[in-house]
Design an enzyme around this catalytic site. Structure first.
Site, short mmCIF file in Angstrom:
data_model
loop_
_atom_site.label_atom_id
_atom_site.label_comp_id
_atom_site.label_asym_id
_atom_site.label_seq_id
_atom_site.Cartn_x
_atom_site.Cartn_y
_atom_site.Cartn_z
N GLU A 46 18.03 -42.93 127.34
CA GLU A 46 17.06 -42.80 128.43
C GLU A 46 16.03 -41.73 128.10
O GLU A 46 16.38 -40.65 127.60
CB GLU A 46 17.82 -42.43 129.71
N LYS B 257 13.50 -48.16 136.01
CA LYS B 257 14.76 -47.76 136.62
C LYS B 257 14.74 -48.03 138.12
O LYS B 257 13.84 -47.60 138.84
CB LYS B 257 15.01 -46.28 136.33
N CYS C 223 20.78 -45.96 133.08
CA CYS C 223 21.63 -44.88 133.58
C CYS C 223 22.25 -45.20 134.94
O CYS C 223 23.17 -46.00 135.04
CB CYS C 223 20.83 -43.58 133.61
#
Length: 258
Positions: free
Chosen positions: A39, A108, A141
């Site tokens: 990330e 994300k 994540c």
């Protein structure tokens, strides 16, 4: 078969060009079909205002450099970066094919409590692409910690879950327990790519892993910078889903849950 790797890179003190140079050195001669970086690989994760200062569009200079490396090595490259779209910045991950074409760009979905909420807007859609005859879903994540998100991606056909992350050592149960559970409960491969070392006040867990559709590790890193690799086979996904048909049985269960 898809030969995949995870580049668990050193998290601290590197500029974008240095990070890319480290990746190039790690994958040289490996003949990978795909490599996954962590990330915010381009900028670093815990770097404060650099997240905005280094943010660039999906077709920006760093992507052009990654594209050239992908062409040189014939390796598809997935990496995290701060994506600027007008005045908005997203925590994104982009995939470039070994031929140098953009395959996917994921923003994300779930922004966790903490500094990320001061820098990033959330994305609003699932992201998938095909590589080597396998359908891949891309998350970042915190996204992977929601079983609903991964289940939705797999019910749309994903066989490989790709998750760049920046996981601190205090959350290592995500790498060791949550990610294998996601692979097992969906009968998919999971590629979870973390940083190593320390960056500011964050010590990363390392523990990047490639988990099979049976929920067992195929390859796992320790807490040091390294490249791990494994062969992904579509037949193993099919066998896992035939043995434990969660998707079909979930549909059958719905009327009883209403």
């Amino acid at each position: 078969m898809l030969k995949a790797g995870i580049f668990q890179s050193n998290g601290a003190g590197l500029r974008p060009a240095e990070r890319l140079s480290g990746l190039a050195e790690a994958i040289a001669g490996q003949q990978l079909d795909l490599v996954v970086c962590p990330e915010l690989f381009m900028s670093g994760y815990n770097v404060g205002n650099d997240l905005h200062d280094l943010a660039e569009p999906a077709d920006g200079p760093f992507t052009q450099s990654v594209t050239e490396l992908a062409r040189q090595t014939g390796t598809a490259i997935c990496y995290g970066y701060p994506e600027r779209d007008g005045e908005t910045v997203y925590n994104s991950a982009l995939v470039v094919s070994g031929a140098g074409t953009m395959l996917a760009n994921h923003r994300k979905l779930a922004i966790p409590p903490g500094f990320e909420q001061n820098f990033f807007a959330p994305g609003d859609q699932l992201t998938s692409f095909e590589l080597g005859g396998m359908k891949c879903a891309l998350v970042i994540c915190y996204d992977v910690e929601f079983p609903e998100t991964v289940r939705a991606a797999c019910m749309f056909g994903a066989e490989v879950l790709i998750a760049p992350t920046a996981l601190g050592a205090q959350w290592d149960q995500v790498a060791h327990r949550v990610v294998p559970a996601r692979a097992f409960e969906n009968g998919c491969y999971a590629l979870y790519a973390n940083h190593a070392g320390s960056e500011g006040d964050i010590t990363y867990a390392g523990a990047s892993c490639i988990v099979g559709p049976d929920g067992r590790d195929v390859a796992r890193a320790d807490d040091q910078p390294q490249l791990i690799t494994a062969a992904l086979e579509a037949s193993r996904v099919a066998a896992a889903r035939q043995r434990l048909p969660y998707f079909a049985d979930l549909v059958a269960l719905r009327p009883k849950l209403a």
